[in-house]
Design an enzyme around this catalytic site. Structure first.
Site, PDB file in Angstrom:
ATOM      1  N   HIS A 317       0.810  -1.221   0.000  1.00 22.58           N
ATOM      2  CA  HIS A 317       0.000   0.000   0.000  1.00 22.58           C
ATOM      3  C   HIS A 317       0.844   1.273   0.000  1.00 22.58           C
ATOM      4  O   HIS A 317       0.314   2.378   0.050  1.00 22.58           O
ATOM      5  CB  HIS A 317      -0.906  -0.044   1.247  1.00 22.58           C
ATOM      6  N   LYS A 319       3.079   4.462  -1.182  1.00 21.29           N
ATOM      7  CA  LYS A 319       2.945   5.367  -2.327  1.00 21.29           C
ATOM      8  C   LYS A 319       4.099   6.376  -2.286  1.00 21.29           C
ATOM      9  O   LYS A 319       4.039   7.371  -1.567  1.00 21.29           O
ATOM     10  CB  LYS A 319       1.610   6.110  -2.262  1.00 21.29           C
ATOM     11  N   ASP A 324      16.501  11.712  -8.187  1.00 22.43           N
ATOM     12  CA  ASP A 324      17.625  12.608  -7.936  1.00 22.43           C
ATOM     13  C   ASP A 324      17.256  14.022  -8.387  1.00 22.43           C
ATOM     14  O   ASP A 324      16.357  14.216  -9.221  1.00 22.43           O
ATOM     15  CB  ASP A 324      18.867  12.122  -8.669  1.00 22.43           C
ATOM     16  N   HIS A 632      -9.373  10.210   1.854  1.00 24.13           N
ATOM     17  CA  HIS A 632      -8.401   9.124   1.719  1.00 24.13           C
ATOM     18  C   HIS A 632      -7.126   9.429   2.507  1.00 24.13           C
ATOM     19  O   HIS A 632      -6.169   8.666   2.482  1.00 24.13           O
ATOM     20  CB  HIS A 632      -8.076   8.922   0.231  1.00 24.13           C
ATOM     21  N   LYS A 634      -4.201  10.051   5.368  1.00 15.97           N
ATOM     22  CA  LYS A 634      -3.631   9.323   6.491  1.00 15.97           C
ATOM     23  C   LYS A 634      -2.728  10.307   7.244  1.00 15.97           C
ATOM     24  O   LYS A 634      -1.505  10.337   7.066  1.00 15.97           O
ATOM     25  CB  LYS A 634      -2.826   8.108   6.027  1.00 15.97           C
ATOM     26  N   ASP A 639      -0.660  19.006  18.549  1.00  9.37           N
ATOM     27  CA  ASP A 639      -0.219  20.257  19.179  1.00  9.37           C
ATOM     28  C   ASP A 639       0.370  21.264  18.196  1.00  9.37           C
ATOM     29  O   ASP A 639       1.138  22.149  18.599  1.00  9.37           O
ATOM     30  CB  ASP A 639       0.797  19.982  20.296  1.00  9.37           C
TER      31      ASP A 639
END
Length: 783
Positions: A317, A319, A324, A632, A634, A639
């Site tokens: 999963h 991505k 360079d 979608h 994550k 803080d």
């Protein structure tokens, strides 16, 4: 299982160290008539916390020994109410293992922190018979008692790297929009949003030595630029762009997940629509090297059925794009790495405007809709997509590269010679590029993963940072990073995630569900801790309105049910804490769930679109002109000084380390720590959150500057409730730029949860908001 009030049980919150050393005089389980007489017991050990029986550790198997020596240590971040630790020795020859004997250790004897190293007799059968014994080492360290508990740096496989640059992105493209007016960067200048796919395109074009890409999906037909920048979508077409770079002599390697269902009974597209077969075929015969790899499980100790389950259900999963880049006034090259939740595939291109129908200039070549049956490119609507990504430059980028190298070396052994040599004569490993004035300084950044020894090579000098399960080495540092930062949080947490389920052992029901990670329970513990200290603390969580796909489907309904169980348990415990502390507050003062949606006016629908079938969901949406924005992301912000961005969801699949392969980056700016700025740091994490909330809440508002403040909580509640009314109304007369609304649950003063009145089903669908358990699907599929 009925609701178990575990509040009177010992609370293990901290680090539990378990050493499973050895056993002696085990019974010979292989002497039965169905076993070969040539062998003896093949023993492994599992450790569970009771009364729920949640498994927290499992050793490798020692074959053919009645005196096995495991010598394994497990450092568990626990957040459990438990009365006993049960250790069971099993023989692997039976399905899930045949119990040999067991012993128990009282948790009351652990909470004082005393170190235990002792032999325990093994009870066999249902009676009091004893045969054999096991040597265990046990020690519990309460939260805050270890030196590593008080730092933002996690002891794990990849160390924290100093002096990086980190660029944060919301969505694949974010133009300069009216919603950002009033928002400033650290230096006081006008905020200028970053543009992910524009930057990825520029990085690929500028690469001279290599381009390495990992993806759940990489689709060769999409283009990175849209509209005026690439009117006919040919300049930045991913497939042709990568081919042309490879023809220039740049080493281009793609490591993609092989969906086992593609090319089979589900056709070329497969069940998940990852295009893996098409991508491999597109580059066949070109200079681009593709490794199309399944998530496999090596070794047969768990049996053929479990191995088949891993290949069919679990995924790779991650991505990432790594390449360079130039260094000004130097012949040396440096590294740029992109990491997060956005695959280079169809449906991912979007901006914070999230058009439903006016998409011809930007989505004509990759119209995507996976939530509203009956919708086509000719009718609309498209599926809006919200996501988060990051660019890393400097020493931490080399760890992202190392992850690619270690995976390629393991999973594409026949092509390992394709990896280029990264010599110091060509590359500057410390260079992070030139900083710009709007940035708030250097970053300390650390790479985290969920991955097993089945999927990558591990450095033998770092094996002490890993854990194990049935002989497979596991890096579960993403889970540990989330826990570390939640425990250290002082004022607020903001989460965005595609899923939010876990801590089933602490639910009011369904406690045997296979989503045991502790993130939701840790959040509740933090809230209760702050409540008891008389300090303000708020956790905001943004998730999709419903999982991608038909919300009435069996899988979607089960996921919604698990999420409801998670929310219900969290509010239940918060409600109990409010009562115990005799506070005049409400559970949603401390924990709020949100989702995103888009509502358009009739004027925003361009002429020329065909009318969808009125009896389909697409027909209903054409009438209401509303649609969920699929979250979608994550992401976790703590803080306003620490951020985690990656590919991992808040579920067992992503966080266990033994299921899906994931990667994330965590980081902070040492000059902008919350504790050094009165709880109100103003570094790049703060600026990014303000930009994100400006997009979600319809524009910049200074009331959002301090998320833990009562002013901010009330402002967010006011704006989101107003938009929920707009979203639910029969029609909308004026354009509305707000996208965030409360998740449609009603939370009572005592923490009990039910569906929001009028929201028993999601708008324009027949999908139940509360979800329902299937009773049919494999337990590890939807968790």
């Amino acid at each position: 299982m009925t609701c178990l009030d575990d509040s009177s049980l010992p609370f293990l919150h901290g680090t539990l160290v378990i050493r499973v050393e050895e056993a002696k005089d085990l019974p010979d389980m292989d002497s039965s008539w169905w076993h070969s007489s040539k062998n003896v017991t093949d023993a492994f050990v599992k450790v569970e916390l009771f009364p729920v029986g949640v498994k927290v550790a499992e050793t490798k198997c020692i074959n053919d020994s009645l005196f096995p020596m495991w010598g394994e240590e497990f450092r568990l971040l626990v957040c459990h109410n438990a009365n006993k630790l049960k250790v069971t020795v099993l023989d692997k020859d039976m399905w899930n293992g045949q119990p040999i004997g067991w012993c128990e250790v009282s948790c009351l004897g652990l909470v004082d922190g005393e170190e235990i190293d002792d032999w325990y007799d093994l009870q066999v059968g249902e009676g009091e018979d004893v045969q054999g014994s096991i040597r265990l080492g046990l020690q519990f360290f309460a939260k805050g008692s270890l030196d590593t508990d008080g730092t933002k740096i996690l002891p794990c496989y990849f160390p924290c790297r100093e002096n990086n640059r980190v660029t944060l992105y919301q969505d694949a493209d974010t133009p300069q929009l009216e919603i950002f007016e009033g928002l400033t960067s650290h230096d006081g200048s006008e905020y200028v949003p970053s543009r992910l796919w524009r930057d990825v395109y520029d990085t690929i074009v500028s690469a001279q030595r290599f381009i390495y890409i990992t993806g759940w999906s990489v689709y060769t037909s999409i283009s990175l630029l849209r509209g005026e920048e690439d009117p006919d979508c040919t300049l930045s077409n991913v497939g042709e762009l990568l081919k042309s770079k490879a023809d220039e002599g740049v080493r281009v390697l793609l490591l993609i997940w092989n969906d086992k269902s593609s090319g089979g009974v589900f056709g070329r597209e497969g069940q998940m629509g990852t295009h893996d077969e098409e991508t491999e075929e597109f580059f066949a015969g070109s200079a681009v090297q593709v490794a199309n790899v399944m998530r496999v499980r090596e070794g047969g100790s768990a049996g053929m059925v479990e191995n088949e389950m891993v290949e069919t259900v679990y995924t790779h999963h991650q991505k990432c794009v790594i390449a360079d880049a130039e260094i000004a006034d130097s012949d040396l090259r440096r590294l740029v790495a992109y990491i997060g939740g956005i695959d280079l595939t169809d449906g991912r291109y979007d901006s914070p405007e999230y058009p439903l129908y006016n998409y011809q200039d930007t989505h004509s070549q990759d119209f995507y809709q996976n939530c509203t049956p009956g919708a086509t490119q000719e009718t609309g609507p498209r599926e809006p997509w919200h996501d988060i990504h990051a660019r890393v430059e400097g020493p931490a980028a080399w760890d992202i590269l190392q992850n690619f190298t270690d995976r390629w070396s393991k999973q594409a052994e026949d092509k390992v010679g394709c990896l280029i040599d990264m010599s110091e004569e060509e590359f500057d490993r410390e260079n992070a590029g030139e900083a710009v004035e709007t940035e708030a300084g250097g970053w300390s950044a650390q790479v985290f993963r969920s991955i097993t020894s089945d999927s990558c090579l591990f450095d033998t000098d770092r094996l002490d940072t890993l854990t194990g399960k049935r002989g497979h080495l596991i890096d579960d540092s993403i889970l540990r990073a989330y826990i570390q930062q939640i425990r250290k949080a002082d004022h607020f947490i903001y989460l965005e995630n595609q899923y939010f389920m876990g801590s089933a052992y602490a639910w009011k029901r369904e406690r045997e569900t296979l989503t045991k990670h502790t993130v939701p329970r840790e959040i509740v513990s933090k809230i209760v801790e702050k409540m008891e200290a008389g300090e303000r603390f708020t956790c905001y969580v943004t998730i999709p309105m419903y999982p991608e796909g038909d919300p009435t489907s069996m899988a979607s309904q089960e996921i919604l049910y698990w999420q409801r169980c998670t929310m219900e348990s969290m509010y239940w415990r918060i409600g109990n804490a409010i009562k115990d502390n005799e506070l005049d507050t409400h559970p949603t003062d401390y924990l709020m769930f949100f989702c995103l949606g888009k509502r358009e006016t009739v004027e925003e629908v361009p002429e020329g679109l065909e009318e969808p079938d009125p009896d389909t969901p697409a027909g209903l949406v054409r009438q209401s002109l509303r649609h969920p924005i699929y979250v979608h992301s994550k992401l976790m912000i703590v803080d306003d000084d620490y951020i985690i961005v990656g590919s991992a969801n808040i579920n067992q699949r992503s966080l266990a380390g033994s299921r899906d392969s994931e990667i994330a980056i965590g980081g902070h700016q040492p000059d902008h720590l919350s504790e050094d700025h009165g709880g109100e740091p103003k570094g790049d994490v703060h600026t990014f959150r303000m930009a994100l909330w400006s997009a979600h809440l319809g524009g910049y508002d200074p009331a959002l500057l301090v998320p833990s403040s009562q002013e901010c909580v009330e402002k967010v509640r006011e704006v989101t409730r107003q938009f929920q009314e707009v979203y639910s109304a029969a029609n909308m007369e004026e354009q509305n730029k707000v996208h965030m609304m409360p998740y449609p649950i009603l939370v009572h003063d005592d923490g009990t949860v039910e569906s929001e009145p009028g929201w028993e089903m999601f708008p324009d669908t027949e999908g139940l908001v509360c979800g329902q358990k299937s009773g049919v699907l494999p337990g590890n599929l939807t968790t």
